[in-house]
Design an enzyme around this catalytic site. Structure first.
Site, PDB file in Angstrom:
ATOM      1  N   HIS A 192      -3.453   7.564   2.220  1.00  0.00           N
ATOM      2  CA  HIS A 192      -3.649   5.974   1.699  1.00  0.00           C
ATOM      3  C   HIS A 192      -5.111   5.798   2.215  1.00  0.00           C
ATOM      4  O   HIS A 192      -5.132   5.871   3.484  1.00  0.00           O
ATOM      5  CB  HIS A 192      -2.882   5.138   1.848  1.00  0.00           C
ATOM      6  CG  HIS A 192      -2.986   3.473   1.899  1.00  0.00           C
ATOM      7  ND1 HIS A 192      -3.194   3.071   1.229  1.00  0.00           N
ATOM      8  CD2 HIS A 192      -2.976   2.715   2.726  1.00  0.00           C
ATOM      9  CE1 HIS A 192      -3.727   1.830   0.883  1.00  0.00           C
ATOM     10  NE2 HIS A 192      -4.077   1.378   2.268  1.00  0.00           N
ATOM     11  N   ASN A 211     -10.391  -0.279  -0.396  1.00  0.00           N
ATOM     12  CA  ASN A 211      -8.653   0.078   0.140  1.00  0.00           C
ATOM     13  C   ASN A 211      -8.070  -0.729  -1.711  1.00  0.00           C
ATOM     14  O   ASN A 211      -7.908  -1.784  -2.053  1.00  0.00           O
ATOM     15  CB  ASN A 211      -8.231  -0.983   0.277  1.00  0.00           C
ATOM     16  CG  ASN A 211      -7.124  -1.028   0.728  1.00  0.00           C
ATOM     17  OD1 ASN A 211      -6.486  -0.780  -0.164  1.00  0.00           O
ATOM     18  ND2 ASN A 211      -6.381  -1.067   2.420  1.00  0.00           N
ATOM     19  N   CYS A 266       0.962  -0.888  -0.062  1.00  0.00           N
ATOM     20  CA  CYS A 266      -0.032  -0.171   0.158  1.00  0.00           C
ATOM     21  C   CYS A 266       1.030   1.402  -0.221  1.00  0.00           C
ATOM     22  O   CYS A 266       0.012   2.802  -0.341  1.00  0.00           O
ATOM     23  CB  CYS A 266      -0.871   0.385   1.136  1.00  0.00           C
ATOM     24  SG  CYS A 266      -2.497  -1.257   1.216  1.00  0.00           S
TER      25      CYS A 266
HETATM   26  N1  ACO Z   1     -18.643  -8.412   8.450  1.00  0.00           N
HETATM   27  C1  ACO Z   1     -19.687  -8.637   9.330  1.00  0.00           C
HETATM   28  N2  ACO Z   1     -18.652  -9.222  10.363  1.00  0.00           N
HETATM   29  C2  ACO Z   1     -18.236  -8.969  10.248  1.00  0.00           C
HETATM   30  C3  ACO Z   1     -16.558  -8.632   9.374  1.00  0.00           C
HETATM   31  C4  ACO Z   1     -18.047  -8.628   7.765  1.00  0.00           C
HETATM   32  N3  ACO Z   1     -17.202  -8.356   7.005  1.00  0.00           N
HETATM   33  N4  ACO Z   1     -15.402  -9.218   9.279  1.00  0.00           N
HETATM   34  C5  ACO Z   1     -15.557  -9.413  10.749  1.00  0.00           C
HETATM   35  N5  ACO Z   1     -16.542  -9.553  11.529  1.00  0.00           N
HETATM   36  C6  ACO Z   1     -16.544  -9.412  12.605  1.00  0.00           C
HETATM   37  C7  ACO Z   1     -15.707 -10.389  13.387  1.00  0.00           C
HETATM   38  O1  ACO Z   1     -15.554 -11.285  12.913  1.00  0.00           O
HETATM   39  C8  ACO Z   1     -15.767 -10.412  15.028  1.00  0.00           C
HETATM   40  O2  ACO Z   1     -16.679 -11.241  15.541  1.00  0.00           O
HETATM   41  P1  ACO Z   1     -16.589 -12.174  16.644  1.00  0.00           P
HETATM   42  O3  ACO Z   1     -16.910 -10.782  17.657  1.00  0.00           O
HETATM   43  O4  ACO Z   1     -18.059 -12.459  16.820  1.00  0.00           O
HETATM   44  O5  ACO Z   1     -15.727 -12.297  16.723  1.00  0.00           O
HETATM   45  C9  ACO Z   1     -15.942  -9.373  14.761  1.00  0.00           C
HETATM   46  O6  ACO Z   1     -16.692  -8.582  13.466  1.00  0.00           O
HETATM   47  C10 ACO Z   1     -15.171  -7.851  15.348  1.00  0.00           C
HETATM   48  O7  ACO Z   1     -14.175  -8.440  14.856  1.00  0.00           O
HETATM   49  P2  ACO Z   1     -13.176  -7.422  14.507  1.00  0.00           P
HETATM   50  O8  ACO Z   1     -12.297  -7.761  13.513  1.00  0.00           O
HETATM   51  O9  ACO Z   1     -12.488  -7.600  15.586  1.00  0.00           O
HETATM   52  O10 ACO Z   1     -13.223  -6.022  13.643  1.00  0.00           O
HETATM   53  P3  ACO Z   1     -12.470  -4.939  14.249  1.00  0.00           P
HETATM   54  O11 ACO Z   1     -13.799  -4.044  14.880  1.00  0.00           O
HETATM   55  O12 ACO Z   1     -11.535  -4.756  14.231  1.00  0.00           O
HETATM   56  O13 ACO Z   1     -13.234  -4.412  12.589  1.00  0.00           O
HETATM   57  C11 ACO Z   1     -10.719  -3.964  10.767  1.00  0.00           C
HETATM   58  C12 ACO Z   1     -11.828  -5.031  11.746  1.00  0.00           C
HETATM   59  C13 ACO Z   1     -12.243  -2.756   9.811  1.00  0.00           C
HETATM   60  C14 ACO Z   1     -10.559  -5.306   9.600  1.00  0.00           C
HETATM   61  C15 ACO Z   1     -10.547  -3.709  11.460  1.00  0.00           C
HETATM   62  O14 ACO Z   1      -9.389  -3.811  12.079  1.00  0.00           O
HETATM   63  C16 ACO Z   1      -9.585  -3.077  10.842  1.00  0.00           C
HETATM   64  O15 ACO Z   1      -9.500  -2.005  10.249  1.00  0.00           O
HETATM   65  N6  ACO Z   1      -8.495  -2.873  10.449  1.00  0.00           N
HETATM   66  C17 ACO Z   1      -7.435  -2.228   9.791  1.00  0.00           C
HETATM   67  C18 ACO Z   1      -6.621  -2.684   8.781  1.00  0.00           C
HETATM   68  C19 ACO Z   1      -6.465  -2.495   7.315  1.00  0.00           C
HETATM   69  O16 ACO Z   1      -7.761  -1.240   7.648  1.00  0.00           O
HETATM   70  N7  ACO Z   1      -6.174  -3.262   6.435  1.00  0.00           N
HETATM   71  C20 ACO Z   1      -6.247  -2.886   4.736  1.00  0.00           C
HETATM   72  C21 ACO Z   1      -5.219  -3.615   4.166  1.00  0.00           C
HETATM   73  S1  ACO Z   1      -3.715  -2.451   5.405  1.00  0.00           S
HETATM   74  C22 ACO Z   1      -3.249  -0.940   4.863  1.00  0.00           C
HETATM   75  O17 ACO Z   1      -3.978  -0.749   4.083  1.00  0.00           O
HETATM   76  C23 ACO Z   1      -3.104  -0.673   5.913  1.00  0.00           C
END
Ligand code: ACO
Length: 322
Positions: free
Chosen positions: A249, A279, A115
């Site tokens: 980004h 993204n 990225c």
């Molecule tokens: N739809 C519904 N539920 C979901 C989804 C989905 N797409 N994905 C995960 N869940 C559920 C999980 O299973 C979990 O359920 P549980 O509590 O029953 O176990 C719950 O939602 C919470 O999951 P978390 O992973 O804790 O959710 P979080 O609030 O951390 O959000 C996310 C996830 C959006 C990926 C977040 O961690 C994030 O934004 N991370 C940054 C990573 C990123 O943006 N990466 C992109 C590439 S890296 C870059 O470009 C920098």
């Protein structure tokens, strides 16, 4: 004597025609428009057509950047493509783009910093121009990120989209007091297994799919982004208040908001496209630049900070007098 700066002459972009909404995704995996919007700010993403490769997206964005600069390919002697989703393991996608643009001269190569690729590519082209290795560069960020997704994994498949953005980088002419002012590039490979593909030519003889510890990425993103932004400001003697535009980004609206708040930036100075593009990895910064230049927000003379963070981890920022 003041150092000769490399300036950005123009921007171009290309987005595949097909738009996929969150509701469509909810038919493929157990997710919802509400969950995706709440956690990421994403409403939709573009998806490349069957047979439409990263080089096609890159060449289309490159043609637009040339057109917007009033140039043709003969005016450019370097093509740098930042991508994580090359057409093939080799040759470089930049070489395929060179062929598609009808260029026989000069040099072309890819940059792989996931990225952060576009920030790395701008820094590379800036150095080539300053050191006399090239006269004028076409710098592209292009991805078909949807091709490396596991469409059964709801934690990653909702986050990414396809697209390409490009800029023409040129030597400043006499009297043009603008250009790339400073750049800071960082990486720490100890974090590679927080965001990676579970395959590759050397390890599995296949391409693999995106795997991510989302919370870990989130935890580190804001601190890493703000560190390089402060470094570049310090190197140039500027402050946050001097910035006209912050072009981050576009990984996730919560990361963008977190970085903006930590830096003390008013939201109206932050360019956001993640809602429409999702993204697009190395393409996200040039796509966001293109959006804000085209709609008239970024104007000649503005002070623009670009930044990115991603797999590796890699991260970086560049301050540009537009
Ligand atoms: N739809 C519904 N539920 C979901 C989804 C989905 N797409 N994905 C995960 N869940 C559920 C999980 O299973 C979990 O359920 P549980 O509590 O029953 O176990 C719950 O939602 C919470 O999951 P978390 O992973 O804790 O959710 P979080 O609030 O951390 O959000 C996310 C996830 C959006 C990926 C977040 O961690 C994030 O934004 N991370 C940054 C990573 C990123 O943006 N990466 C992109 C590439 S890296 C870059 O470009 C920098």
């Amino acid at each position: 004597m003041t150092e000769k700066k490399s300036i950005i002459r123009s921007v171009g972009a290309y987005l595949p025609a097909r738009v996929m909404t969150n509701d469509e995704l909810a038919k493929l995996v157990d997710t919802s428009d509400e969950w995706i919007q709440q956690r990421t700010g994403i409403k939709q993403r573009h998806v490349a057509a069957e047979g439409e490769n990263t080089s096609d997206l890159a060449a289309a964005a490159g043609r637009k950047a040339l057109e917007n600069a009033g140039m043709d390919i003969a005016d450019v002697d370097l093509i740098v493509v930042a991508t994580t989703t090359p057409d093939m393991t080799f040759p470089a996608t930049a070489a395929v783009v060179q062929q598609k643009l009808g260029m026989h001269h000069g040099a072309a190569f890819d940059i792989q910093a996931v990225c952060s690729g576009f920030v790395y590519a701008v820094a590379t082209a800036d150095s080539y121009l300053k050191n006399g290795l090239a006269k004028r560069a076409l710098v592209i960020g292009a991805e078909t990120a949807t091709r490396i997704l596991d469409w059964n994994d709801r934690t990653t498949c909702v986050l990414f989209g396809d697209g390409a953005g490009a800029v023409i980088m040129d030597h400043a002419k006499a009297g043009e007091d603008r250009g790339v002012l400073a750049t800071s590039l960082r990486s720490d490979g100890h974090y590679w297994n927080k965001l990676y593909t579970d395959g590759g030519p050397s390890s599995t003889r296949s391409m693999g799919h995106v795997r991510m510890e989302g919370r870990e990425v989130f935890k580190h993103a804001v601190g890493m982004i703000t560190d390089v932004v402060y470094k570049v400001l310090e190197d140039t003697g500027h402050t946050i208040d001097d910035l006209d535009w912050f072009v981050p980004h576009q990984a996730n609206k919560r990361i963008i908001d977190g970085a903006g708040q930590k830096l003390g930036l008013p939201p109206e100075k932050v360019v956001v496209t993640v809602d429409r593009h999702a993204n697009t990895s190395a393409a996200s910064v040039p796509l966001a630049l293109h959006t804000a230049v085209t709609d008239g927000r970024i104007k000649r003379g503005d002070l623009v900070m670009i930044e990115a963070m991603g797999g590796g981890f890699t991260w970086g920022a560049s301050l540009i007098r537009w």
